[in-house]
Motif scaffolding. Structure first.
Motif, PDB file in Angstrom:
ATOM      1  N   SER A 136      -5.500   6.996  -1.826  1.00 28.99           N
ATOM      2  CA  SER A 136      -5.522   5.946  -0.813  1.00 28.99           C
ATOM      3  C   SER A 136      -4.646   4.777  -1.222  1.00 28.99           C
ATOM      4  CB  SER A 136      -6.963   5.460  -0.590  1.00 28.99           C
ATOM      5  OG  SER A 136      -7.781   6.489  -0.095  1.00 28.99           O
ATOM      6  N   VAL A 137      -4.766   4.366  -2.476  1.00 28.15           N
ATOM      7  CA  VAL A 137      -3.974   3.236  -2.954  1.00 28.15           C
ATOM      8  C   VAL A 137      -2.497   3.597  -2.992  1.00 28.15           C
ATOM      9  CG1 VAL A 137      -3.566   1.703  -4.917  1.00 28.15           C
ATOM     10  CG2 VAL A 137      -5.899   2.258  -4.245  1.00 28.15           C
ATOM     11  N   ARG A 138      -2.181   4.841  -3.349  1.00 29.87           N
ATOM     12  CA  ARG A 138      -0.771   5.246  -3.380  1.00 29.87           C
ATOM     13  C   ARG A 138      -0.146   5.171  -1.998  1.00 29.87           C
ATOM     14  NH1 ARG A 138       1.597  10.148  -2.839  1.00 29.87           N
ATOM     15  NH2 ARG A 138      -0.277  11.365  -3.265  1.00 29.87           N
ATOM     16  N   LYS A 139      -0.877   5.604  -0.982  1.00 26.23           N
ATOM     17  CA  LYS A 139      -0.352   5.558   0.383  1.00 26.23           C
ATOM     18  C   LYS A 139      -0.142   4.113   0.833  1.00 26.23           C
ATOM     19  CE  LYS A 139      -2.467   9.914   1.857  1.00 26.23           C
ATOM     20  NZ  LYS A 139      -3.537  10.520   2.690  1.00 26.23           N
ATOM     21  N   MET A 140      -1.128   3.256   0.554  1.00 29.77           N
ATOM     22  CA  MET A 140      -0.978   1.841   0.911  1.00 29.77           C
ATOM     23  C   MET A 140       0.176   1.219   0.146  1.00 29.77           C
ATOM     24  SD  MET A 140      -4.822   0.297   1.217  1.00 29.77           S
ATOM     25  CE  MET A 140      -5.272   0.755  -0.455  1.00 29.77           C
ATOM     26  N   SER A 141       0.311   1.609  -1.138  1.00 28.74           N
ATOM     27  CA  SER A 141       1.346   1.032  -1.981  1.00 28.74           C
ATOM     28  C   SER A 141       2.737   1.360  -1.470  1.00 28.74           C
ATOM     29  CB  SER A 141       1.185   1.532  -3.421  1.00 28.74           C
ATOM     30  OG  SER A 141      -0.026   1.094  -3.987  1.00 28.74           O
ATOM     31  N   ALA A 142       2.936   2.610  -1.046  1.00 29.36           N
ATOM     32  CA  ALA A 142       4.257   3.009  -0.559  1.00 29.36           C
ATOM     33  C   ALA A 142       4.689   2.132   0.612  1.00 29.36           C
ATOM     34  CB  ALA A 142       4.241   4.479  -0.148  1.00 29.36           C
ATOM     35  N   SER A 143       3.765   1.904   1.542  1.00 32.35           N
ATOM     36  CA  SER A 143       4.071   1.071   2.700  1.00 32.35           C
ATOM     37  C   SER A 143       4.320  -0.372   2.283  1.00 32.35           C
ATOM     38  CB  SER A 143       2.912   1.148   3.704  1.00 32.35           C
ATOM     39  OG  SER A 143       3.131   0.275   4.789  1.00 32.35           O
ATOM     40  N   CYS A 144       3.469  -0.876   1.390  1.00 30.44           N
ATOM     41  CA  CYS A 144       3.595  -2.273   0.945  1.00 30.44           C
ATOM     42  C   CYS A 144       4.911  -2.501   0.213  1.00 30.44           C
ATOM     43  CB  CYS A 144       2.410  -2.618   0.040  1.00 30.44           C
ATOM     44  SG  CYS A 144       2.390  -4.320  -0.552  1.00 30.44           S
ATOM     45  N   VAL A 145       5.253  -1.601  -0.714  1.00 30.20           N
ATOM     46  CA  VAL A 145       6.490  -1.750  -1.486  1.00 30.20           C
ATOM     47  C   VAL A 145       7.714  -1.705  -0.576  1.00 30.20           C
ATOM     48  CG1 VAL A 145       7.951  -0.646  -3.229  1.00 30.20           C
ATOM     49  CG2 VAL A 145       5.489  -0.872  -3.628  1.00 30.20           C
ATOM     50  N   GLU A 146       7.715  -0.778   0.363  1.00 27.92           N
ATOM     51  CA  GLU A 146       8.847  -0.667   1.292  1.00 27.92           C
ATOM     52  C   GLU A 146       9.017  -1.934   2.121  1.00 27.92           C
ATOM     53  OE1 GLU A 146       7.888   2.878   3.476  1.00 27.92           O
ATOM     54  OE2 GLU A 146       9.360   4.053   2.372  1.00 27.92           O
ATOM     55  N   GLU A 147       7.912  -2.422   2.670  1.00 24.49           N
ATOM     56  CA  GLU A 147       7.978  -3.598   3.537  1.00 24.49           C
ATOM     57  C   GLU A 147       8.387  -4.848   2.765  1.00 24.49           C
ATOM     58  OE1 GLU A 147       7.712  -3.838   6.797  1.00 24.49           O
ATOM     59  OE2 GLU A 147       7.438  -1.676   7.008  1.00 24.49           O
ATOM     60  N   LEU A 148       7.795  -5.037   1.581  1.00 19.94           N
ATOM     61  CA  LEU A 148       8.139  -6.212   0.781  1.00 19.94           C
ATOM     62  C   LEU A 148       9.599  -6.156   0.344  1.00 19.94           C
ATOM     63  CD1 LEU A 148       4.903  -6.559  -1.393  1.00 19.94           C
ATOM     64  CD2 LEU A 148       5.739  -8.215   0.281  1.00 19.94           C
ATOM     65  N   GLY A 149      10.052  -4.974  -0.060  1.00 17.63           N
ATOM     66  CA  GLY A 149      11.448  -4.844  -0.457  1.00 17.63           C
ATOM     67  C   GLY A 149      12.391  -5.153   0.689  1.00 17.63           C
ATOM     68  N   SER A 150      12.046  -4.663   1.883  1.00 21.77           N
ATOM     69  CA  SER A 150      12.926  -4.871   3.039  1.00 21.77           C
ATOM     70  C   SER A 150      13.041  -6.349   3.399  1.00 21.77           C
ATOM     71  CB  SER A 150      12.416  -4.073   4.241  1.00 21.77           C
ATOM     72  OG  SER A 150      11.188  -4.589   4.727  1.00 21.77           O
ATOM     73  N   LEU A 151      11.983  -7.120   3.166  1.00 18.79           N
ATOM     74  CA  LEU A 151      12.037  -8.551   3.458  1.00 18.79           C
ATOM     75  C   LEU A 151      13.076  -9.265   2.601  1.00 18.79           C
ATOM     76  CD1 LEU A 151       8.222  -9.452   3.773  1.00 18.79           C
ATOM     77  CD2 LEU A 151       9.911  -9.465   5.610  1.00 18.79           C
ATOM     78  N   TYR A 152      13.349  -8.691   1.418  1.00 19.89           N
ATOM     79  CA  TYR A 152      14.292  -9.324   0.496  1.00 19.89           C
ATOM     80  C   TYR A 152      15.562  -8.497   0.293  1.00 19.89           C
ATOM     81  CZ  TYR A 152      10.797 -12.838  -0.622  1.00 19.89           C
ATOM     82  OH  TYR A 152       9.900 -13.880  -0.535  1.00 19.89           O
ATOM     83  N   GLY A 153      15.773  -7.510   1.177  1.00 22.77           N
ATOM     84  CA  GLY A 153      16.983  -6.718   1.116  1.00 22.77           C
ATOM     85  C   GLY A 153      17.077  -5.802  -0.092  1.00 22.77           C
TER      86      GLY A 153
END
Length: 205
Positions: A167-184
């Motif tokens: 569960s945490v891995r799935k949430m993490s993948a989404s979180c990491v992608e979104e946070l990274g995209s905010l900063y290019g």
């Protein structure tokens, strides 16, 4: 007032206090974990406690961080969530029963506050190379991730097995992608920064 200098052996006192904290939490809710009980169990005095921690809330913060900053902890899951070696980490949180213990014994609002403080600090280091503050969208994403982490801990079906890690891995993948995209930043760059910070923080705990 300047802090009194303690020798290297005092590091062991700090760890005894953390270990004593978790032992007390097995039978007591957090609100009943007192400094008197802690120092008695850790075989140290109150001066030693206050040298390391401001209060029991500060001790809770450090105890949680020690569990999160680990080669098989939450930061590692976040770093690996976009990598090819996902399966090796998927059950990692099930090997951290202290996180489940904290969920059971610490007030939900306080636990959320402490976890958000940790992850805000983590992502500020990862994303803000010039020392600036996180943008509002990033802070909201982190708050959402913490709520999701607490929600995963709540589900009886994932406690004690690999489901929590998944569960945490799935949430993490989404979180990491979104946070990274905010900063290019792409996922690989974010994961590399997370691993580097985790190594540094692990060496300090």
């Amino acid at each position: 007032m300047a802090r009194i200098a303690y020798d290297q052996s005092d590091i062991r006192v700090q760890q005894r206090l953390i270990d004593s904290f978790w032992l007390l939490l097995e039978t007591l809710p957090f609100r009943k974990v007192t400094i008197s009980r802690l120092v008695e169990l850790a075989s140290c005095n109150r001066a030693s406690f206050y040298y390391h921690y401001q209060d029991t809330g500060d001790l809770l913060q450090k105890a949680l961080e020690q569990e999160l900053v680990d080669e098989l902890g939450v930061i590692s899951i976040m770093a690996d969530s976009l990598a090819g070696s996902k399966e090796a980490r998927c059950a990692s949180l099930s090997s951290h029963p202290r996180l489940l213990l904290a969920f059971r014994q610490v007030q939900r609002e306080l636990l959320s506050e402490r976890l958000q403080f940790f992850f805000l600090r983590l992502w500020t280091v990862v994303l803000c190379s010039e020392g600036e503050e996180l943008v509002r969208d990033a802070r909201e994403l982190i708050a959402f991730f913490v709520d999701g982490l607490l929600g995963a801990l709540l589900l009886p079906s994932v406690q004690g097995d690999s489901g929590l890690g998944l569960s945490v891995r799935k949430m993490s993948a989404s979180c990491v992608e979104e946070l990274g995209s905010l900063y290019g930043l792409d996922g690989g760059e974010v994961a590399a920064r997370l691993r580097m910070i985790n190594r540094v923080w692990s060496s300090l705990n």
